[in-house]
Design an enzyme around this catalytic site. Structure first.
Site, PDB file in Angstrom:
ATOM      1  CE  LYS A  33      -0.342   0.008   5.020  1.00  0.00           C
ATOM      2  NZ  LYS A  33      -1.073  -0.481   6.188  1.00  0.00           N
ATOM      3  CE1 TYR A 248      11.889  31.643   0.497  1.00  0.00           C
ATOM      4  CE2 TYR A 248      12.189  29.260   0.540  1.00  0.00           C
ATOM      5  CZ  TYR A 248      11.831  30.417  -0.133  1.00  0.00           C
ATOM      6  OH  TYR A 248      11.426  30.343  -1.439  1.00  0.00           O
TER       7      TYR A 248
HETATM    8  C1  LIG Z   1      -0.228  -1.533   6.883  1.00  0.00           C
HETATM    9  C2  LIG Z   1      -0.843  -2.782   7.351  1.00  0.00           C
HETATM   10  C3  LIG Z   1      -0.061  -3.923   7.625  1.00  0.00           C
HETATM   11  C4  LIG Z   1       1.452  -3.935   7.578  1.00  0.00           C
HETATM   12  O1  LIG Z   1       1.997  -3.528   8.807  1.00  0.00           O
HETATM   13  P1  LIG Z   1       3.580  -3.528   9.038  1.00  0.00           P
HETATM   14  O2  LIG Z   1       3.735  -3.021  10.420  1.00  0.00           O
HETATM   15  O3  LIG Z   1       4.160  -2.590   8.025  1.00  0.00           O
HETATM   16  O4  LIG Z   1       4.045  -4.917   8.843  1.00  0.00           O
HETATM   17  C5  LIG Z   1      -0.725  -5.095   7.945  1.00  0.00           C
HETATM   18  N1  LIG Z   1      -2.061  -5.138   8.027  1.00  0.00           N
HETATM   19  C6  LIG Z   1      -2.836  -4.063   7.805  1.00  0.00           C
HETATM   20  C7  LIG Z   1      -4.306  -4.182   7.926  1.00  0.00           C
HETATM   21  C8  LIG Z   1      -2.259  -2.842   7.477  1.00  0.00           C
HETATM   22  O5  LIG Z   1      -3.038  -1.777   7.275  1.00  0.00           O
END
Ligand SMILES: *Cc1c(COP(=O)(O)O)cnc(C)c1O
Length: 338
Positions: A33, A248
């Site tokens: 994701k 800046y």
């Molecule tokens: C993002 C996510 C993960 C992954 O978590 P990590 O800590 O990066 O391993 C797993 N399950 C869900 C539902 C998530 O949203």
């Protein structure tokens, strides 16, 4: 141009450790994701597939469509946009999702084991099954999420306990309604390494695969390697005189005469303003003054500057977590696998 280097050998090393911990690579669902945690969705999907990973997790249908050719199974965490792709599994996060999803699609039911963010409450499990059946959705899995797997506390234990009870209840409901045997998954990266095994069908692993998992010091941490390094190029150099001020608002004032160079990276690329002034590059260079939209000044004259090769260290300087440092990196940065 500022760019990202992705180390294949480090990614495969991490996947070896994850596969050894959960039993086999078939049990790994790689979380891709948010542009694969800033690493680049297509780059990481191709590498994962080359390694032999067959399952992925994304947020939206549009992401799933882009990587569809690399995987057999893609869990979509938060989208109801229709697709007839047989590889896609839609997460049901609330009872309302059931009515929103298109008839005949494959779904996985998220249950709330204690995080209280989303997922069906345990007492609504039976109602959810009935609604899924009535809506003619194909239920293929049951899952939940840990809220504190990276902390030494009792929560990790009772969430696992709650999930085991829900698994049991779900098996009898699955048989009653005639659904196929369910895929069960609870563990993220931290939970996998706490458990040291996988009592479910699969694990959803993100941050560990990218090599920047952080656990409380009292918990044993695996020897993972960060996959991503961020580089920038010099635009201009000059020598400052004492009392010259940089950037800046001139928040940096030179005390002695020294060099400053400005590099082609800024907050529009994902180098958040909160990096300054505490951040240090792996070579020990510091940011002089404020980070601009497309530029940042450092006390070096190097043509190419390694900004960071471990997002956890950048996170400490800007008071956040590696997840935020990585997902801040914009998709327009060129990514190269070495
Ligand atoms: C993002 C996510 C993960 C992954 O978590 P990590 O800590 O990066 O391993 C797993 N399950 C869900 C539902 C998530 O949203």
């Amino acid at each position: 141009m500022a760019h990202i280097i992705l180390k294949r050998s480090s990614f495969f090393h991490n996947l070896d450790i994850i596969a050894a911990t959960c039993g086999c690579k078939e049990k790994i669902a790689l979380v891709l994701k948010d542009n694969a945690y800033g690493h680049g969705l297509l780059e990481m999907a191709a590498l994962a597939s080359e390694y032999g990973i067959t399952k992925a997790v994304v947020r939206h249908v549009a992401e799933a469509e882009r990587i569809e050719r690399y995987f057999d199974y893609i869990l979509i965490l938060a989208d109801t946009a229709p697709s007839t792709n047989e590889k896609f599994r839609y997460a049901i996060n609330s009872l309302e999702d059931i009515a929103a999803l298109h008839v005949n699609c494959k779904v996985e039911l998220k249950v709330d084991t204690g995080m209280h963010r989303h997922g069906i409450a345990p007492e609504l499990l039976e109602e959810a099954f009935q609604r899924i059946y009535n809506r003619k959705l194909r239920l293929t899995g049951l899952f939940s999420h840990h809220r504190s797997a990276d902390c030494l506390s009792s929560e990790w234990f009772w969430q696992r306990h709650n999930f085991e009870a829900l698994k049991k209840a779900a098996v009898s409901l699955q048989q009653h309604y005639g659904f196929e045997p369910l895929t069960f998954h609870l563990n993220n990266s931290a939970a996998l390494f706490r458990e040291g095994a996988c009592p479910d069908t699969m694990v959803r692993v993100g941050i560990a695969a990218y090599g920047v998992l952080e656990l409380e010091p009292t918990l044993p941490a695996p020897a993972l390697e960060p996959v991503l390094s961020l580089y920038a190029y010099k635009i201009a150099s000059r020598t400052l005189n004492p009392r010259d001020r940089v950037g800046y608002s001139g928040t940096y004032t030179a005390e002695t005469s020294h060099d400053v160079s400005t590099y082609d990276i800024g907050y529009a690329d994902g180098l958040m303003r909160s990096y300054a002034p505490r951040f240090r590059t792996p070579q020990g260079h510091t940011i002089l003054g404020r980070i601009s939209m497309d530029n940042t000044s450092f006390n070096t004259s190097a043509e190419e500057l390694l900004i960071f090769n471990d997002a956890r260290k950048a996170a400490r300087a800007s008071n956040t977590i590696a997840y935020e440092i990585l997902t801040a990196l914009k998709p327009h940065l060129p990514r190269k696998v070495v």
